[in-house]
Design a protein around this motif. Sequence first.
Motif, mmCIF file in Angstrom:
data_model
loop_
_atom_site.group_PDB
_atom_site.id
_atom_site.type_symbol
_atom_site.label_atom_id
_atom_site.label_comp_id
_atom_site.label_asym_id
_atom_site.label_seq_id
_atom_site.Cartn_x
_atom_site.Cartn_y
_atom_site.Cartn_z
ATOM 1 N N PRO A 2 11.128 10.194 0.135
ATOM 2 C CA PRO A 2 10.325 10.117 1.368
ATOM 3 C C PRO A 2 9.471 8.859 1.452
ATOM 4 O O PRO A 2 9.273 8.321 2.543
ATOM 5 N N PHE A 3 8.969 8.380 0.311
ATOM 6 C CA PHE A 3 8.144 7.165 0.325
ATOM 7 C C PHE A 3 8.975 5.956 0.741
ATOM 8 O O PHE A 3 8.639 5.237 1.683
ATOM 9 N N ASP A 4 10.086 5.701 0.051
ATOM 10 C CA ASP A 4 10.885 4.509 0.333
ATOM 11 C C ASP A 4 11.533 4.578 1.712
ATOM 12 O O ASP A 4 11.540 3.582 2.449
ATOM 13 N N LEU A 5 12.070 5.740 2.080
ATOM 14 C CA LEU A 5 12.722 5.864 3.387
ATOM 15 C C LEU A 5 11.720 5.743 4.521
ATOM 16 O O LEU A 5 12.053 5.233 5.604
ATOM 17 N N GLY A 6 10.495 6.192 4.296
ATOM 18 C CA GLY A 6 9.471 6.056 5.325
ATOM 19 C C GLY A 6 9.176 4.586 5.624
ATOM 20 O O GLY A 6 9.056 4.182 6.789
ATOM 21 N N PHE A 7 9.077 3.768 4.572
ATOM 22 C CA PHE A 7 8.836 2.336 4.777
ATOM 23 C C PHE A 7 10.038 1.661 5.437
ATOM 24 O O PHE A 7 9.880 0.801 6.310
ATOM 25 N N LEU A 8 11.253 2.048 5.038
ATOM 26 C CA LEU A 8 12.448 1.429 5.618
ATOM 27 C C LEU A 8 12.592 1.778 7.092
ATOM 28 O O LEU A 8 12.955 0.913 7.911
ATOM 29 N N ARG A 9 12.310 3.013 7.449
ATOM 30 C CA ARG A 9 12.399 3.399 8.864
ATOM 31 C C ARG A 9 11.345 2.672 9.699
ATOM 32 O O ARG A 9 11.623 2.211 10.805
ATOM 33 N N ALA A 10 10.136 2.576 9.174
ATOM 34 C CA ALA A 10 9.079 1.868 9.903
ATOM 35 C C ALA A 10 9.430 0.396 10.085
ATOM 36 O O ALA A 10 9.218 -0.187 11.159
ATOM 37 N N ALA A 11 9.993 -0.215 9.049
ATOM 38 C CA ALA A 11 10.379 -1.622 9.156
ATOM 39 C C ALA A 11 11.502 -1.802 10.163
ATOM 40 O O ALA A 11 11.509 -2.768 10.946
ATOM 41 N N ALA A 12 12.477 -0.893 10.168
ATOM 42 C CA ALA A 12 13.578 -0.991 11.129
ATOM 43 C C ALA A 12 13.067 -0.875 12.567
ATOM 44 O O ALA A 12 13.515 -1.607 13.458
ATOM 45 N N GLN A 13 12.116 0.013 12.782
ATOM 46 C CA GLN A 13 11.560 0.155 14.132
ATOM 47 C C GLN A 13 10.793 -1.092 14.557
ATOM 48 O O GLN A 13 10.885 -1.522 15.710
ATOM 49 N N GLY A 16 0.838 -1.198 0.000
ATOM 50 C CA GLY A 16 0.000 0.000 0.000
ATOM 51 C C GLY A 16 0.866 1.238 0.000
ATOM 52 O O GLY A 16 2.087 1.179 -0.223
ATOM 53 N N THR A 17 0.257 2.392 0.284
ATOM 54 C CA THR A 17 0.970 3.657 0.197
ATOM 55 C C THR A 17 1.340 4.241 1.550
ATOM 56 O O THR A 17 2.084 5.212 1.619
ATOM 57 N N SER A 18 0.858 3.682 2.648
ATOM 58 C CA SER A 18 1.128 4.215 3.969
ATOM 59 C C SER A 18 2.081 3.296 4.722
ATOM 60 O O SER A 18 1.814 2.093 4.876
ATOM 61 N N ALA A 19 3.187 3.857 5.208
ATOM 62 C CA ALA A 19 4.155 3.059 5.952
ATOM 63 C C ALA A 19 3.595 2.593 7.283
ATOM 64 O O ALA A 19 4.090 1.619 7.863
ATOM 65 N N ALA A 20 2.579 3.264 7.792
ATOM 66 C CA ALA A 20 2.002 2.885 9.084
ATOM 67 C C ALA A 20 1.099 1.670 8.978
ATOM 68 O O ALA A 20 0.952 0.897 9.934
ATOM 69 N N THR A 21 0.476 1.458 7.817
ATOM 70 C CA THR A 21 -0.499 0.370 7.686
ATOM 71 C C THR A 21 -0.128 -0.660 6.624
ATOM 72 O O THR A 21 -0.802 -1.677 6.501
ATOM 73 N N SER A 22 0.945 -0.401 5.856
ATOM 74 C CA SER A 22 1.339 -1.310 4.770
ATOM 75 C C SER A 22 2.731 -1.881 5.053
ATOM 76 O O SER A 22 3.447 -1.414 5.936
ATOM 77 N N GLU A 23 3.105 -2.895 4.246
ATOM 78 C CA GLU A 23 4.379 -3.572 4.449
ATOM 79 C C GLU A 23 5.150 -3.675 3.140
ATOM 80 O O GLU A 23 4.594 -3.526 2.046
#
Length: 580
Positions: free
Chosen positions: A108-119, A30-37
């Motif tokens: 911002p899109f790719d880095l947002g997902f990578l940061r969320a995954a790292a956390q 999806g498009t949201s790092a908070a709800t997608s993987e």
Amino acid sequence: MPAHRQASLDELGRPLSDLTFVVVDLETTGTSAATSEITEIGAVRVRGGEVLAEMSTLVRPSAGIPPMVSVITGITDAMVATAPAEAEVVPTFLEFARGAVLVAHNAPFDLGFLRAAAQRCGYPPPAWEHLDTLRIARRLVSRDEAPDCRLASLARLFRSSTEPCHRALADARATVDVLHGLFERLGNAGVRTLEELHEYSARVSPAQRRKRYLADGLPTGPGVYIFRDADGRALYVGTSRSVRSRVRTYFTASEPRTRMAEMVALAERVDAIGCAHALEAEVRELRLIAEHKPPYNRRSRFPERTVYLKLTDEPFPRLSRVRAARDEATYLGPFASTRGADDAADALLAAVPLRQCTGRLSPRARRPACALADLGRCGAPCDGREDVAAYARHVAAARAAITGDPGPVIAASTRRIDRLAGERRYEEAAVHRDRMVSFVRAAARGQRLAALTRIPQLVAAAPTAQAGWDLAVVRHGRLVSAANVAPGIDPRPWVDAAVASAETVRPQPGPAPCASVEETERIARWLAGSGVRLVRLDGEWSWPAAGASRDALRYAELHRSPDSPEQAPGRRAEGERPRR
């Protein structure tokens, strides 16, 4: 003593050809790092135009892939069923990207997902330095060359060997080709380092960019820089914690102030003075601006234009508006404008019945009184109703309000404001309120200046971020010596050396005996800063406990007048310095 300091990589500039970049692309559910993987990671490690390594892996999400996403990317639930989970992939990618600058298209899109995954995997959020090829392309690529800045459009423009197809590694490879194409254009524009790239703007003219060599050889630490024209005339004086980096931005970054572009067009050289620390740089800037009056500086050019209210020295003193304060009389101010001075004078005269006539009065001469005497606003010493001794009580009250407690002025103004407000004459009430505030702020400013300028010598030290010390020696409100002590070194010999090499000053009469008002106020704000310590103090540094600073804080939230200092009067110093 000069402080030796090694320049950092940021100040020297890091050539793009020497840096390692990791170009990354993700496919997600999806498009949201908070709800997608993440469902796929593709990354290419490059340096100097050569591919060093590649990484590509599918990632098994915790939930199914939406059908629409599968249509776009071609990645299905069956394909990721046996793929490693996020917790296995993230450490591998973090190791692959270690020490590199990350690059992505719409970063911002790719880095947002990578940061969320790292956390989610228990790692602290990575603070990657990164580049966004989308953002860079918008500065360099015109609409005539490409209809938009999508990755597919840019890949065609730069003849990428890989066509983007919404698969992570293919898109990352295409982004590598786009990155190198953008770097080629940046090189033609004179951008050679990562710092210049961060600051780059296509709105900077080629002529302006060609002058970037003027920043070569400038100090990398704190200091003052002076732009000069072909005749050596000072055009603009500025200060920075890193002179070279700041001057470089005038030739590489878009400057919103149009007059700065005009100044750079006229500039033929840049001189610089290295300083021990930021306070010394600020003080030297003020002195150079006052000395040279550069046409492209707007502030601090004319310190001599400040206005004071002087309580004259004569048998029947009065308030006089003056430019120079060069004697031992009592002064209120300084003010940045005559309007501010007039407002403060009206507030004081409403509380203390000083005479308002401008002529000099003699105890033996008599002349008719004006209408103010009949209104009770003047004791009429002109016609003999008050002698010198009786009139002196008014003078003492005015002097006490200026140098000590402004309470009588505030009380008189408050009574008038309350009466006018009760009569619903709100605009008139606001006028008297503004006059009162002008007086209180001017009195607070003068009291703070007097507290510092009467000290023969003060030595202070401020801790640096590197665990060293910035030293300042101040005499009668003037900075006379500055030094920087490196970490791990005993500062006491440096203090002795700074004092021994300090400038000798001979204080003159007046509120600013050795320096401009602005310089003394800059020093006072630095002394009130967090962690600053008084090392030596001749005399005392204090101001009245019931003085104007207390009341100035009360009115700090009201509209600021041109005479207000940058910081609310005494906000920090009130709580940190002893008061009489």
